[in-house]
Design an enzyme around this catalytic site. Structure first.
Site, PDB file in Angstrom:
ATOM      1  CE  LYS A   1      -3.714  -2.538   0.304  1.00 50.30           C
ATOM      2  NZ  LYS A   1      -3.121  -3.861   0.107  1.00 50.30           N
TER       3      LYS A   1
ATOM      4  CD  GLU B   1      -5.648   5.609   3.675  1.00 44.22           C
ATOM      5  OE1 GLU B   1      -4.688   5.457   2.899  1.00 44.22           O
ATOM      6  OE2 GLU B   1      -6.807   5.268   3.392  1.00 44.22           O
TER       7      GLU B   1
ATOM      8  CG  HIS C   1     -13.315   0.359   7.530  1.00 47.61           C
ATOM      9  ND1 HIS C   1     -13.555   1.659   7.124  1.00 47.61           N
ATOM     10  CD2 HIS C   1     -13.027   0.416   8.865  1.00 47.61           C
ATOM     11  CE1 HIS C   1     -13.399   2.463   8.168  1.00 47.61           C
ATOM     12  NE2 HIS C   1     -13.093   1.741   9.224  1.00 47.61           N
TER      13      HIS C   1
ATOM     14  NE  ARG D   1      -6.771  -9.061  -2.840  1.00 49.29           N
ATOM     15  CZ  ARG D   1      -8.011  -8.620  -2.688  1.00 49.29           C
ATOM     16  NH1 ARG D   1      -8.966  -9.019  -3.511  1.00 49.29           N
ATOM     17  NH2 ARG D   1      -8.324  -7.776  -1.730  1.00 49.29           N
TER      18      ARG D   1
END
Length: 521
Positions: A116, A200, A235, A292
């Site tokens: 990430k 973040e 999430h 993926r």
């Protein structure tokens, strides 16, 4: 083309890959943990090998054991599915060293985009805006607290590897950082074998939009449109649809172009998904890439007609994008008038598709998993309906793995038709033995805001109490009628015992009598 492929996964995605292989005439090798000995993917595959106990760390995440099976079985390629080792660059590299084809991106591309933090740097290098966040992994929770103070709360702690909502925690205040860090890190370690986290800034009320791409060995990248993934809980996506009812066409084109730029910069090959957050003003920010296949890939398949799993296999075997209708993708052939600027004729109908993730969980008990044996299962059928599952009557929903029972996909010529088909399919779905979120999906699809396409990532959280209330609407009346029927049935039975049946007089059903009295005929 490959002659034999090992599927390094389980559940519905393993079954999905086996089916694609069968259509290509490829033999399949399944691997399984002890608890999955009787699983559907094990029964479907041509060969199956036990690789360890139920814990994923000792079975589906065990690289050495999976590669040993690949060598023993003579598999030429490995398909990792999603989750587990699907974004593990070390696994991809280990396959290459053994001359076993990894059906996915190269380890170099995966390290650039599957990681990430590195993916953010790639996006910034091609001037795609990113969500404000860290450029390196966190060392510990004191550092997390320091960085969070810099960005301002709320923030997100996220697993450096993997996705799907695993290893992710929203933090709203400093006193929550330590516990959130420990939980997210532990979950990341359990799910992906890597406890690393980064941080973040949390953007309030955005849309979560993802772009599906395919890339081949020549460097050609194509974007196959977007999926709207803003219906989330903790999430975790629970409903996806395509196309997004929120995006403007101009924004859609810019996001697809941005996705292609990022993938090209990383020399990406095979299927992948780039995720973005889009604010109310249609400004978008790159979030991360899933290097993926995605859980929700059937949504794109339904609207494009492209078999993405077959595309993955054929790209890994050397196919070139646009060279032929190998997996159903044909570049539009422009007529002379089209070349002159006229609009070319449509090559296929513009469909709309929706996917609902069906889980064994209890909406009345904070959506906790509901493990157990499925006593009876009847999948919905009919036009525009697809069910991807590895569960049958008698299957066990284990505490060791994700409690997803199935992915239910509906499509139609319009969003309205797709919604109506999905609502019909949810009503037809019958699952006995475990609690499920079927009624929750019914309430969600009936909500006026969802039907208007007016929702964002905070929709479920804001409307949760209303959605739960809607689940139980009408059940009180059903219960009242049931009690009344039971009372009158007992009364009729008592009277019959006292009087005995009248000679030659048929006894009318108390159910019919009660129904007539209640005006329910």
């Amino acid at each position: 083309m490959f002659k034999k492929i090992l599927i390094a996964n389980r559940g519905e995605i393993a079954v999905r890959i086996i089916r694609a292989c069968r259509e290509l005439g490829i033999r399949t090798v399944a691997v399984f943990s002890e608890i999955d000995r009787e699983a559907l993917h094990v029964r479907f595959a041509d060969e199956a090998y036990r690789i360890g106990p139920a814990l994923a760390a000792e079975s589906y995440l065990n690289i050495q054991k999976i590669l040993e099976v690949a060598k023993r079985s003579g598999a030429e390629a490995i398909h990792p599915g999603y989750g587990f080792l699907s974004e593990n660059a070390d696994f991809s590299e280990a396959c290459r060293k053994l001359k076993i084809k990894f059906i996915g991106p190269s380890p170099e591309s995966m390290r650039k985009l599957g990681d990430k933090i590195s993916a953010r740097k790639v996006a910034q290098s091609v001037r795609v805006p990113v969500v404000p966040g860290m450029e390196s992994p966190l060392k510990d929770f004191p550092e997390a607290k320091e960085v969070a103070k810099k960005f301002g709360y709320p923030v997100l702690l996220k697993a450096r590897a993997g996705g799907g909502g695993k290893g992710m925690r929203r933090v709203d205040a400093a006193h929550e950082v330590e516990s959130a860090f420990r939980l997210a890190s532990s979950e990341a370690k359990q799910s992906f074998g890597d406890p690393s986290l980064y941080l973040e800034k949390y953007i309030e009320g955005p849309h979560h939009i993802e772009i599906q791409i395919l890339g081949d060995r020549t460097g050609k990248i194509i974007a196959l449109g977007e999926r709207e993934c803003s219906i989330q809980r903790r999430h975790q996506k629970i409903v996806e649809e395509s196309p997004s009812p929120f995006l403007k066409q101009a924004t859609r084109k810019k996001m697809m172009a941005a996705a292609v730029k990022i993938a090209k910069a990383a020399h990406y090959e095979n299927a992948g998904t780039l995720e973005f957050l889009v604010d109310k003003n249609q400004n978008f920010y790159f979030l991360e890439m899933n290097a993926r296949l995605q859980v929700e890939h059937p949504v794109t398949e339904a609207v494009t007609g492209i078999d993405l799993v077959r595309a993955q296999i054929e790209i890994a075997a050397g196919a070139i994008l646009g060279a032929g209708p190998v997996w159903g993708f044909r570049p539009p052939v422009l007529t002379r008038s089209a070349r002159a600027g006229a609009r070319p004729p449509a090559t296929r109908p513009q469909y709309h598709a929706i996917e609902c993730r069906i889980y064994a969980e209890d909406p009345d008990n904070n959506f906790l998993p509901s493990p157990g044996r499925i006593e009876e299962l009847r999948n919905p059928e009919g036009p525009g309906i697809r069910v991807d599952t590895a569960v049958t009557s008698g299957s066990e929903i284990s505490v060791y793995y994700d409690p997803m029972i199935a992915k239910l996909i509906a499509w139609g010529n319009s969003r309205e038709e797709a919604i109506q088909r999905m609502r019909r399919a949810l009503q037809e779905y019958q699952i006995l033995g475990v609690k499920t979120n079927l009624c929750f999906h019914e309430a969600l699809l009936a909500h006026p805001q969802f039907q208007k396409g007016s929702y964002d990532t905070g929709f479920v959280e804001r409307e949760l109490s209303n959605l739960k209330r809607e689940i139980h609407t009408g059940y009180e009346e059903i219960a009242r009628i049931a009690v009344e029927i039971h009372r009158k049935c007992r009364g009729a039975a008592c009277c019959a015992q006292e009087r005995g049946p009248a000679s030659g007089t048929p006894t009318e059903s108390p159910w019919k009598t009660t129904a007539r009295q209640e005006g329910l005929r």
